[in-house]
Motif scaffolding. Structure first.
Motif, mmCIF file in Angstrom:
data_model
loop_
_atom_site.group_PDB
_atom_site.id
_atom_site.type_symbol
_atom_site.label_atom_id
_atom_site.label_comp_id
_atom_site.label_asym_id
_atom_site.label_seq_id
_atom_site.Cartn_x
_atom_site.Cartn_y
_atom_site.Cartn_z
ATOM 1 N N VAL A 131 0.842 -1.197 0.000
ATOM 2 C CA VAL A 131 0.000 0.000 0.000
ATOM 3 C C VAL A 131 0.876 1.246 0.000
ATOM 4 N N SER A 132 0.583 2.176 -0.896
ATOM 5 C CA SER A 132 1.350 3.414 -0.957
ATOM 6 C C SER A 132 0.999 4.293 0.238
ATOM 7 N N ALA A 133 1.883 5.243 0.537
ATOM 8 C CA ALA A 133 1.664 6.148 1.664
ATOM 9 C C ALA A 133 0.407 6.983 1.450
ATOM 10 N N GLU A 134 0.168 7.376 0.194
ATOM 11 C CA GLU A 134 -1.013 8.195 -0.098
ATOM 12 C C GLU A 134 -2.303 7.425 0.183
ATOM 13 N N ARG A 135 -2.353 6.182 -0.275
ATOM 14 C CA ARG A 135 -3.546 5.368 -0.026
ATOM 15 C C ARG A 135 -3.718 5.094 1.462
ATOM 16 N N LEU A 136 -2.615 4.845 2.132
ATOM 17 C CA LEU A 136 -2.665 4.545 3.556
ATOM 18 C C LEU A 136 -3.202 5.732 4.345
ATOM 19 N N LEU A 137 -2.712 6.923 4.021
ATOM 20 C CA LEU A 137 -3.167 8.130 4.718
ATOM 21 C C LEU A 137 -4.630 8.436 4.399
ATOM 22 N N ALA A 177 -7.607 8.547 7.146
ATOM 23 C CA ALA A 177 -8.478 9.705 7.330
ATOM 24 C C ALA A 177 -9.941 9.303 7.256
ATOM 25 N N MET A 178 -10.286 8.458 6.277
ATOM 26 C CA MET A 178 -11.677 8.016 6.156
ATOM 27 C C MET A 178 -12.074 7.160 7.356
ATOM 28 N N SER A 179 -11.167 6.322 7.810
ATOM 29 C CA SER A 179 -11.438 5.478 8.981
ATOM 30 C C SER A 179 -11.698 6.343 10.206
ATOM 31 N N PHE A 180 -10.884 7.373 10.373
ATOM 32 C CA PHE A 180 -11.040 8.257 11.535
ATOM 33 C C PHE A 180 -12.407 8.934 11.517
ATOM 34 N N LEU A 181 -12.825 9.394 10.346
ATOM 35 C CA LEU A 181 -14.135 10.049 10.240
ATOM 36 C C LEU A 181 -15.256 9.094 10.611
ATOM 37 N N LEU A 182 -15.123 7.844 10.212
ATOM 38 C CA LEU A 182 -16.147 6.854 10.548
ATOM 39 C C LEU A 182 -16.134 6.545 12.042
ATOM 40 N N ASN A 237 -21.170 -5.729 14.071
ATOM 41 C CA ASN A 237 -21.422 -4.302 13.913
ATOM 42 C C ASN A 237 -21.753 -3.998 12.450
ATOM 43 N N PRO A 238 -22.995 -3.645 12.132
ATOM 44 C CA PRO A 238 -23.381 -3.416 10.731
ATOM 45 C C PRO A 238 -22.559 -2.321 10.061
ATOM 46 N N LYS A 239 -22.266 -1.244 10.796
ATOM 47 C CA LYS A 239 -21.517 -0.141 10.208
ATOM 48 C C LYS A 239 -20.129 -0.595 9.770
ATOM 49 N N THR A 240 -19.478 -1.399 10.595
ATOM 50 C CA THR A 240 -18.142 -1.883 10.268
ATOM 51 C C THR A 240 -18.178 -2.896 9.134
ATOM 52 N N ILE A 241 -19.201 -3.755 9.133
ATOM 53 C CA ILE A 241 -19.337 -4.747 8.057
ATOM 54 C C ILE A 241 -19.417 -4.052 6.702
ATOM 55 N N VAL A 242 -20.285 -3.048 6.608
ATOM 56 C CA VAL A 242 -20.464 -2.333 5.345
ATOM 57 C C VAL A 242 -19.188 -1.589 4.961
ATOM 58 N N PHE A 243 -18.536 -0.965 5.927
ATOM 59 C CA PHE A 243 -17.317 -0.200 5.639
ATOM 60 C C PHE A 243 -16.225 -1.105 5.089
ATOM 61 N N PHE A 244 -15.988 -2.224 5.758
ATOM 62 C CA PHE A 244 -14.933 -3.129 5.306
ATOM 63 C C PHE A 244 -15.269 -3.776 3.968
ATOM 64 N N ALA A 245 -16.532 -4.154 3.786
ATOM 65 C CA ALA A 245 -16.914 -4.847 2.558
ATOM 66 C C ALA A 245 -16.957 -3.911 1.353
ATOM 67 N N ALA A 246 -17.405 -2.662 1.562
ATOM 68 C CA ALA A 246 -17.610 -1.744 0.443
ATOM 69 C C ALA A 246 -16.467 -0.754 0.233
ATOM 70 N N VAL A 247 -15.804 -0.341 1.314
ATOM 71 C CA VAL A 247 -14.798 0.717 1.225
ATOM 72 C C VAL A 247 -13.374 0.176 1.227
ATOM 73 N N GLY A 279 -6.702 -2.879 7.405
ATOM 74 C CA GLY A 279 -7.568 -3.198 8.540
ATOM 75 C C GLY A 279 -6.887 -2.958 9.865
ATOM 76 N N LEU A 280 -5.582 -3.212 9.907
ATOM 77 C CA LEU A 280 -4.818 -2.963 11.132
ATOM 78 C C LEU A 280 -4.783 -1.473 11.455
ATOM 79 N N VAL A 281 -4.632 -0.655 10.418
ATOM 80 C CA VAL A 281 -4.648 0.802 10.608
ATOM 81 C C VAL A 281 -5.989 1.237 11.193
ATOM 82 N N PHE A 282 -7.065 0.723 10.623
ATOM 83 C CA PHE A 282 -8.406 1.043 11.129
ATOM 84 C C PHE A 282 -8.525 0.682 12.607
ATOM 85 N N ASN A 283 -8.063 -0.505 12.970
ATOM 86 C CA ASN A 283 -8.226 -0.973 14.341
ATOM 87 C C ASN A 283 -7.360 -0.217 15.340
#
Length: 212
Positions: free
Chosen positions: A2-8, A12-17, A125-135, A155-159
């Protein structure tokens, strides 16, 4: 990888969620109010393990089945909602005996059970299921290969972010509970509030989400 740009961008999206209180956060707060700091942090650990199981499922292709199947998604959502209501009713019924939870023995005995309950809520957790499956898959660079490893890393970054945020919520809620604990009546009140929070959360989870 994963590139640094994608990781960041994913971080950011994970934090907002994560900062928007959802089932896991509200469950942690309810546990903090009902049982205190240790139970809240143990619940966070369980939630994190449950969420990472979802990451692994998505990485292995199982998550897409859940996301695409209305029946499977609904059954999983309702199971999680029913479990939340059950835990809330239990907390409400035991609100009068919360003073005993301040003893070291009582807290130690409930550690594994609290971890398991947090895990069950995290994995359903429905919110997490949808986020991981779709995003989550959208941030994978398939041209770089090692798709499964990339998903596990994201996923580790999210957690990691979730652990920090959820722990903060739990510690703040537990601090307020410490003040209530000076009076058995106030402690009973906050235990009831924690139970009602979990019941309300369960009803909300059951009533919201995908309908089609």
């Amino acid at each position: 990888m994963v590139s640094a740009e994608r990781l960041l961008a994913f971080a950011a999206m994970s934090f907002l969620l994560i900062v928007i209180p959802g089932p896991s956060v509200l469950f942690v707060i309810g546990r903090a109010l009902a049982q205190g700091r240790r139970a809240a942090l143990t619940t966070v650990a369980g939630n994190t393990l449950g969420a990472y199981v979802l990451v692994v499922a998505v990485a292995l292709g199982i998550g897409s089945i859940v996301e695409r199947s209305v029946l499977v998604f609904t059954l999983l959502k309702l199971a999680g909602a029913a479990y939340l209501v059950y835990l809330g009713v239990t907390a409400w019924r035991q609100r009068g005996s919360l003073q005993a939870s301040f003893t070291g023995d009582k807290a130690a005995q409930g550690g594994l059970r609290t971890l398991w309950e947090g895990f069950a809520v995290g994995v359903a957790n429905p919110k997490t299921i949808v986020f991981f499956a779709a995003v989550l898959p959208q941030f994978v660079d398939r041209a770089q290969g090692h798709v499964v490893v990339q998903m596990l890393l994201l996923g580790l970054v999210f957690n990691v972010i979730a652990v920090a945020c959820d722990s903060l919520w739990g510690l703040v809620a537990a601090t307020g509970r410490d003040w209530f604990a000076r009076s058995p009546q106030r402690l009973s009140l906050v235990g009831g509030v924690g139970g009602l929070t979990m019941i309300g959360l369960g009803v909300t989870v059951a009533a919201t989400g995908r309908k089609d």
